[in-house]
Design a protein around this motif. Structure first.
Motif, PDB file in Angstrom:
ATOM      1  N   ARG A 156       0.623  -0.935   0.173  1.00 57.60           N
ATOM      2  CA  ARG A 156      -0.434   0.161  -0.213  1.00 57.60           C
ATOM      3  C   ARG A 156       0.540   1.333   0.207  1.00 57.60           C
ATOM      4  NH1 ARG A 156      -4.097  -2.480  -1.719  1.00 57.60           N
ATOM      5  NH2 ARG A 156      -4.975  -4.221  -0.292  1.00 57.60           N
ATOM      6  N   ARG A 157      -0.298   2.335  -0.216  1.00 53.15           N
ATOM      7  CA  ARG A 157       0.710   3.545  -0.373  1.00 53.15           C
ATOM      8  C   ARG A 157       1.532   3.966   0.906  1.00 53.15           C
ATOM      9  NH1 ARG A 157      -3.478   7.657  -3.369  1.00 53.15           N
ATOM     10  NH2 ARG A 157      -3.478   6.118  -5.509  1.00 53.15           N
ATOM     11  N   ASP A 158       1.258   3.862   2.571  1.00 55.63           N
ATOM     12  CA  ASP A 158       1.774   3.937   3.504  1.00 55.63           C
ATOM     13  C   ASP A 158       2.476   3.154   3.787  1.00 55.63           C
ATOM     14  OD1 ASP A 158       0.649   1.833   4.122  1.00 55.63           O
ATOM     15  OD2 ASP A 158      -1.252   2.410   5.630  1.00 55.63           O
ATOM     16  N   GLU A 232      -8.369   2.394   6.673  1.00 52.35           N
ATOM     17  CA  GLU A 232      -7.464   2.226   6.198  1.00 52.35           C
ATOM     18  C   GLU A 232      -6.482   1.207   6.154  1.00 52.35           C
ATOM     19  OE1 GLU A 232      -4.841   3.508  10.670  1.00 52.35           O
ATOM     20  OE2 GLU A 232      -6.409   5.346   9.490  1.00 52.35           O
ATOM     21  N   THR A 261      -6.264   9.083   5.196  1.00 54.10           N
ATOM     22  CA  THR A 261      -6.698   7.853   3.882  1.00 54.10           C
ATOM     23  C   THR A 261      -6.961   8.153   2.767  1.00 54.10           C
ATOM     24  OG1 THR A 261      -7.330   6.892   6.622  1.00 54.10           O
ATOM     25  CG2 THR A 261      -7.703   5.812   3.926  1.00 54.10           C
ATOM     26  N   LYS A 264      -4.074   8.316   0.840  1.00 56.79           N
ATOM     27  CA  LYS A 264      -3.399   7.319   0.065  1.00 56.79           C
ATOM     28  C   LYS A 264      -4.121   5.735  -0.618  1.00 56.79           C
ATOM     29  CE  LYS A 264      -0.916   7.893   5.364  1.00 56.79           C
ATOM     30  NZ  LYS A 264      -1.056   7.580   5.908  1.00 56.79           N
ATOM     31  N   LYS A 265      -5.510   5.980  -0.016  1.00 60.29           N
ATOM     32  CA  LYS A 265      -6.176   4.757  -0.730  1.00 60.29           C
ATOM     33  C   LYS A 265      -7.286   5.732  -1.827  1.00 60.29           C
ATOM     34  CE  LYS A 265      -6.095   1.721   2.554  1.00 60.29           C
ATOM     35  NZ  LYS A 265      -6.611   0.840   3.227  1.00 60.29           N
TER      36      LYS A 265
END
Length: 549
Positions: A156-158, A232, A261, A264-265
């Motif tokens: 994931r982006r995080d 998230e 969040t 990030k998605k």
């Protein structure tokens, strides 16, 4: 000191119960023990978990009149002892601490040698115990990084990795739950298929009964925090949030929880009142989910270090063998994950009551030790406000399975957290501040504690059971581990691993622990667990201002 004591206990278990079992000299057609004129060696029918214990745990039903040979003397079993229940190895006059795992779990009201330990013959009072200073505990014995095993997850982006790749439909309140259920159900039936979207795990809803009709403050804040944690979560690729529009947890209130969040998605929101009712909301929701399926399918699994795995450990439907087989084996796997720089979260604060001193001795430092005691103290006050006590925790099934009070349940329950030092104590659904073993505030009730572990970031949960349970989770796989072979055979369709082989004598705690760890890696990498195959997607939120044990 506490770690050394626990390891001595585990060694004692291996010596006493891991040798191949021999059958009783006489048995009926059901395999139950019948009275014999000759004495029977204790290790054939029962086990002593720790050398200082003054009770033995029956491995099979022992019928009244059986002579058991122990410590060079014969003990006449005075009454039927069901499997999993204890009988006294010595006379235990009133006031004598009763010990298992080398720890007192009750006080005798007067129990004679050979008599069964029952709720009616004990007091739950425990002697005060000294706590070794926690500052002496060393960091985990980490593996060289090149030896850390890998699994396959969705990045994931995080920076976190998901074990699953769901599209989630999240109602902000119970007032939007029906619409969320229908959007998710229709999307799975008519929009999603494994053939068309092979990288998507499915479309799930998070229906619940919170969000309105409750006091403002903690209940509302907790609801929004847990829902935001699921949105998230690395197991979720994209989320649709559905509100009614006038509830306490409406989008105006919820936006502060999900705004971080949304960068990030993919996260979109709709309002039932603004859409014009149920059917219009479902149509709009299906349009958005269709878009999300395309986006989620772009994620592919990639090889990742075991250090990126967060494991939640749980027990439920426990019996007397849970703390002897399944929990120590899961604890072995948990210790290994910690050595791999991974993270383990243990909860069920009511079910460490009576054993909290052992966990405090394993704390990283004195501050963490203090927080462990404070967590238990808070829960005692919390249930006391409603006129209850933690002693009420064991269920009828627990008691029938041999767990006569909360202390003996707790002493076995903490074994699932292994022997690693405890790095910190976190709130319900809060994320751990680092790697290693953490203790999370929360109830023992499976339907609330399991979702709390996932909200705290666990991509996978390992769940031990003695009586048998079927619970899953909406977005995370929940692996079941049976404490005994009988339950495993009876519920093969629901239980993934049999730790009863330890009791049967065909495997050691370490061997089962290695099997559990291997299964964790496979399931995290995509293998469906039994709960997933059976469609279990349970989700609930701890209300905090209602009593849950």
């Amino acid at each position: 000191m506490a770690i050394e004591t626990f390891r001595m206990s585990a060694t004692c278990q291996s010596r006493l119960i891991l040798s191949p079992l021999q059958q009783p000299r006489q048995s009926d057609e059901r395999g139950e023990m019948v009275m014999s004129n000759e004495s029977i060696s204790l290790d054939k029918v029962a086990l002593v978990v720790h050398p200082s214990d003054n009770v033995a745990v029956a491995k099979t039903k022992i019928v009244a009149g059986t002579l058991v040979e122990c410590h060079g003397k014969q003990i006449l079993v005075c009454e039927d002892i069901p499997a999993g229940h204890r009988f006294a190895l010595f006379d235990l006059p009133a006031g004598t601490p009763i010990k298992q795992y080398g720890q007192p779990f009750a006080t005798s009201l007067g129990i004679k040698v050979g008599e069964r330990v029952t709720c009616q013959r004990i007091s739950n009072e425990l002697p005060k115990r000294a706590v070794t200073p926690a500052s002496k505990n060393e960091p985990p014995n980490y593996l060289p990084k090149e030896q850390v095993p890998t699994w396959k997850g969705y990045k994931r982006r995080d920076g976190r990795f998901g074990a699953r790749n769901y599209v989630a439909v999240v109602p902000t309140s119970m007032c939007a739950s029906t619409e969320a259920i229908q959007i998710a159900m229709k999307a799975e039936f008519f929009l999603w298929s494994k053939e068309e979207f092979p990288n998507v795990s499915g479309v799930i809803a998070l229906p619940h009964d919170k969000g309105c009709g409750c006091p403002s403050g903690t209940p509302v804040e907790m609801t929004m925090k847990v829902l935001a944690r699921y949105i998230e979560h690395p197991n979720v690729a994209a989320a649709l949030v559905v509100e009614l529009g006038c509830e306490k947890t409406n989008l105006d209130a919820f936006s502060k929880f999900i705004e971080p969040t949304m960068d990030k998605k993919p996260v979109k929101t709709i309002s039932i009142q603004d859409c014009g009712g149920t059917q219009a909301t479902i149509r709009k929701g299906l349009e958005i989910v269709g878009e999300f399926l395309e986006l989620a399918n772009k994620f592919q699994r990639e090889t990742v270090s075991g250090s990126e795995l967060v494991l939640g450990v749980k027990c439920g439907g426990s019996d007397a063998f849970s703390g002897i087989t399944a929990n120590p084996a899961l604890g072995y796997a948990a210790d290994f994950l910690v050595r791999c720089y991974g993270t383990v979260i243990m909860t069920e604060i009511p079910e460490i009551y009576g054993a909290e001193h052992l966990l405090a001795e394993r704390a990283k430092d004195e501050e963490v030790a203090r927080k462990i005691f404070e967590a238990v103290g808070w829960f005692r006050k919390y249930v006391g406000v409603f006129g209850h006590d933690l002693d009420e925790n064991p269920s009828p099934g627990n008691i029938e399975g041999g767990l006569v009070n909360i202390a003996i349940k707790s002493l076995g329950a903490i074994a699932k957290g292994g022997t690693s030092r405890i790095e910190g104590v976190i709130g319900y659904a809060d994320l751990p501040q680092g790697k290693g073993l953490y203790l999370m505030q929360g109830p023992g009730y499976d339907q609330e504690s399991t979702p709390g572990l996932v909200a705290a970031g666990a991509q996978i949960v390992a769940f031990t059971t003695g009586r048998g349970t079927t619970i899953g989770n909406a977005i995370a796989p929940v692996i079941k581990i049976s404490s005994n072979t009988q339950t495993f055979q009876r519920m093969k369709g629901d239980i993934d691993i049999n730790a009863g082989t330890i009791l049967d004598g065909s495997e050691t705690i370490e061997q089962v622990g290695e099997r559990i760890f291997a299964e964790l890696m496979e399931v995290a990498s995509g293998k469906p667990c039994k709960a997933e195959l059976n469609g279990h997607r349970e989700f609930q939120i701890w209300a905090v201002e209602e009593v849950s044990l």
